[in-house]
Design a protein around this motif. Structure first.
Motif, short mmCIF file in Angstrom:
data_model
loop_
_atom_site.label_atom_id
_atom_site.label_comp_id
_atom_site.label_asym_id
_atom_site.label_seq_id
_atom_site.Cartn_x
_atom_site.Cartn_y
_atom_site.Cartn_z
N PRO A 170 9.74 1.37 5.74
CA PRO A 170 8.36 1.88 5.69
C PRO A 170 8.25 3.23 4.99
O PRO A 170 9.14 4.09 5.13
CB PRO A 170 7.97 2.01 7.17
N ILE A 171 7.16 3.40 4.26
CA ILE A 171 6.84 4.67 3.60
C ILE A 171 5.56 5.19 4.24
O ILE A 171 4.59 4.45 4.40
CB ILE A 171 6.64 4.46 2.09
N TYR A 172 5.55 6.47 4.56
CA TYR A 172 4.44 7.07 5.30
C TYR A 172 3.63 8.04 4.44
O TYR A 172 4.20 8.80 3.63
CB TYR A 172 4.97 7.82 6.53
N ASP A 232 -3.45 13.53 5.22
CA ASP A 232 -4.71 12.77 5.19
C ASP A 232 -5.24 12.72 3.76
O ASP A 232 -5.08 13.68 2.99
CB ASP A 232 -5.76 13.43 6.08
N GLY A 233 -5.87 11.61 3.40
CA GLY A 233 -6.45 11.53 2.07
C GLY A 233 -7.02 10.15 1.78
O GLY A 233 -7.23 9.34 2.69
N VAL A 234 -7.28 9.91 0.50
CA VAL A 234 -7.85 8.64 0.04
C VAL A 234 -6.94 8.07 -1.05
O VAL A 234 -6.49 8.79 -1.94
CB VAL A 234 -9.27 8.85 -0.54
N VAL A 235 -6.66 6.78 -0.95
CA VAL A 235 -5.80 6.13 -1.94
C VAL A 235 -6.54 6.07 -3.27
O VAL A 235 -7.61 5.46 -3.39
CB VAL A 235 -5.41 4.71 -1.48
N SER A 271 8.33 -1.89 -3.06
CA SER A 271 8.48 -3.34 -3.08
C SER A 271 7.13 -4.01 -2.85
O SER A 271 6.84 -5.06 -3.42
CB SER A 271 9.47 -3.80 -2.01
N LYS A 272 6.27 -3.38 -2.01
CA LYS A 272 4.91 -3.89 -1.80
C LYS A 272 4.04 -2.79 -1.20
O LYS A 272 4.53 -1.78 -0.69
CB LYS A 272 4.91 -5.13 -0.91
N TYR A 273 2.71 -3.04 -1.25
CA TYR A 273 1.73 -2.08 -0.76
C TYR A 273 1.27 -2.45 0.65
O TYR A 273 1.30 -3.61 1.04
CB TYR A 273 0.49 -2.03 -1.66
N ASN A 274 0.79 -1.44 1.36
CA ASN A 274 0.16 -1.68 2.67
C ASN A 274 -1.25 -1.08 2.70
O ASN A 274 -1.89 -1.04 3.76
CB ASN A 274 1.01 -1.06 3.79
N VAL A 275 -1.72 -0.62 1.53
CA VAL A 275 -3.07 -0.03 1.42
C VAL A 275 -3.69 -0.52 0.12
O VAL A 275 -3.02 -1.11 -0.73
CB VAL A 275 -3.02 1.52 1.43
N VAL A 304 1.54 3.99 7.60
CA VAL A 304 2.43 3.25 6.69
C VAL A 304 1.59 2.77 5.50
O VAL A 304 0.62 2.03 5.67
CB VAL A 304 3.08 2.05 7.41
N ILE A 305 1.97 3.22 4.30
CA ILE A 305 1.19 2.87 3.11
C ILE A 305 1.91 1.85 2.21
O ILE A 305 1.29 1.26 1.32
CB ILE A 305 0.87 4.13 2.28
N GLY A 306 3.20 1.69 2.40
CA GLY A 306 3.96 0.75 1.57
C GLY A 306 5.40 0.67 2.04
O GLY A 306 5.76 1.21 3.10
N PHE A 307 6.24 0.04 1.19
CA PHE A 307 7.63 -0.20 1.59
C PHE A 307 8.55 0.06 0.41
O PHE A 307 8.20 -0.20 -0.75
CB PHE A 307 7.78 -1.63 2.10
N VAL A 308 9.72 0.58 0.73
CA VAL A 308 10.71 0.95 -0.30
C VAL A 308 11.12 -0.28 -1.11
O VAL A 308 11.26 -1.39 -0.58
CB VAL A 308 11.95 1.59 0.36
N GLY A 309 11.28 -0.04 -2.43
CA GLY A 309 11.74 -1.10 -3.32
C GLY A 309 12.50 -0.50 -4.49
O GLY A 309 12.96 0.64 -4.43
N SER A 310 12.59 -1.30 -5.58
CA SER A 310 13.29 -0.82 -6.77
C SER A 310 12.59 -1.31 -8.03
O SER A 310 13.22 -1.65 -9.02
CB SER A 310 14.75 -1.30 -6.76
N THR A 311 11.24 -1.32 -7.97
CA THR A 311 10.45 -1.78 -9.12
C THR A 311 10.37 -0.68 -10.16
O THR A 311 10.54 0.51 -9.86
CB THR A 311 9.04 -2.20 -8.66
N GLY A 312 10.07 -1.08 -11.41
CA GLY A 312 9.94 -0.11 -12.49
C GLY A 312 11.28 0.37 -12.97
O GLY A 312 12.29 -0.33 -12.89
#
Length: 325
Positions: free
Chosen positions: A215-217, A221-224, A254-258, A269-277
């Protein structure tokens, strides 16, 4: 006994008694009576207006006047107490509240400014107690003006407090990946060796090595603002606009949560660790921007790590090694 008057008779060469005329005597008597009556009337009027001859109405008015004087004295004392309380609030306002929020104090000249221009109390002049009434009214006007200034100041302080609260919530103050989820802090901010070209170049963020799906946090506070893969090299990435000039970027997900436009809180939690790009291994590339300029994220990790952990991460981040992107 009436005085006898004489005249000299030249023909008979002798003094003779003057006999008063009857009409003249009556005139003198009448004048005396009129004068006596007028004097008596004036004396009666004077006596009638003395305290010895007060009417019930006069006594009632006198009692009301005394009551008004007492009430004015009570009001005067209450105004003194209110003024003292207001001065204490003004002192706290200048020395505590405004000092805390780093804003200028309100000078006494502004707080206690008088009233210029025309005579405000002309309609109160000309009465027996005009001085008392005018003085009390003037003090009340000054007190009301000071209250108005203080009320406006407290409104300003309330806004500053709200802004301060929003600022503290907006600052990116935590790590985007929890320590227990980290393999290691792979690379820090500054010049690093590019993993693909091996050329030394500027690395604009920090790399946190973790398993795919970690998980990525949101760090504040803010707006995506963005949640896409259209920026070169970042792969799937998220940009959060926090306000007050702050923005954060989370890359290689790896993917989004927002989704774009969504409001987030620090710790969500806004997304998850990956290796894209452009990435050599699963990790999170994290950047902090302030006013359009990229800055070192290490300066903001104070919300969820200990001092010992901060020192360790700082040492690792300052090592000039190879980045993961």
């Amino acid at each position: 006994m009436a005085k006898v008057k004489y005249y000299y008779d030249t023909e008979n060469l002798a003094y003779r008694k003057i006999k008063p005329k009857k009409g003249k005597r009556l005139g003198v008597v009448a004048l005396f009576l009129v004068s006596s009556a007028l004097f008596g009337f004036l004396a009666f009027v004077v006596l009638l207006n003395t305290p010895f001859f007060e009417t019930p109405k006069d006594k009632l008015q006198a009692r009301e006047i005394e009551n008004l004087k007492v009430n004015y004295e009570i009001i005067s004392k209450q105004m003194e107490e209110a003024t003292a309380a207001l001065e204490a609030i003004e002192d706290r306002d200048n020395d505590l509240y405004r000092a805390y929020f780093n804003t200028s104090a309100i000078p006494d000249e502004q707080r206690k400014a008088g009233f210029g221009g025309v005579n405000r109390y002309k309609e109160l002049e000309g009465y027996n107690n005009s001085d008392l009434v005018i003085n009390t009214t003037n003090r009340l006007d000054i007190l009301l003006k000071e209250l108005a200034v203080q009320s406006k100041s407290l409104d300003e302080i309330a806004k500053l407090a709200k802004d301060k609260e929003q600022l503290l919530a907006a600052i990116p103050a935590i790590q985007p990946v929890k320590n227990e989820d980290l393999r290691h802090m792979a690379s820090g901010f500054g010049y690093r060796s590019d993993p693909f070209t091996k050329i030394r170049k500027f690395h604009a963020g920090m790399d946190f090595s973790a398993k795919t799906g970690t998980p990525i946090y949101a760090t504040g506070d803010g707006v995506v603002q963005r949640a896409d893969n259209r920026a070169t090299g970042y792969g799937n990435h998220i940009v959060i606009k926090h306000g007050f000039g702050y923005e954060t970027l989370y890359a290689h997900l790896s993917k989004y949560n927002v989704k774009v436009g969504q409001k987030v809180k620090r710790g969500d939690v806004i997304g998850f660790v990956g290796s894209t790009g452009r990435s050599e291994a699963p990790h999170l590339h994290y950047e902090v921007h302030k006013g359009g300029e990229v800055i070192n994220p290490i300066n903001f990790y104070y919300g969820n790590i200990s001092a010992k952990e901060y020192v360790l991460i700082s040492k690792l981040a300052n090592q000039e090694n190879q980045s993961l992107d």
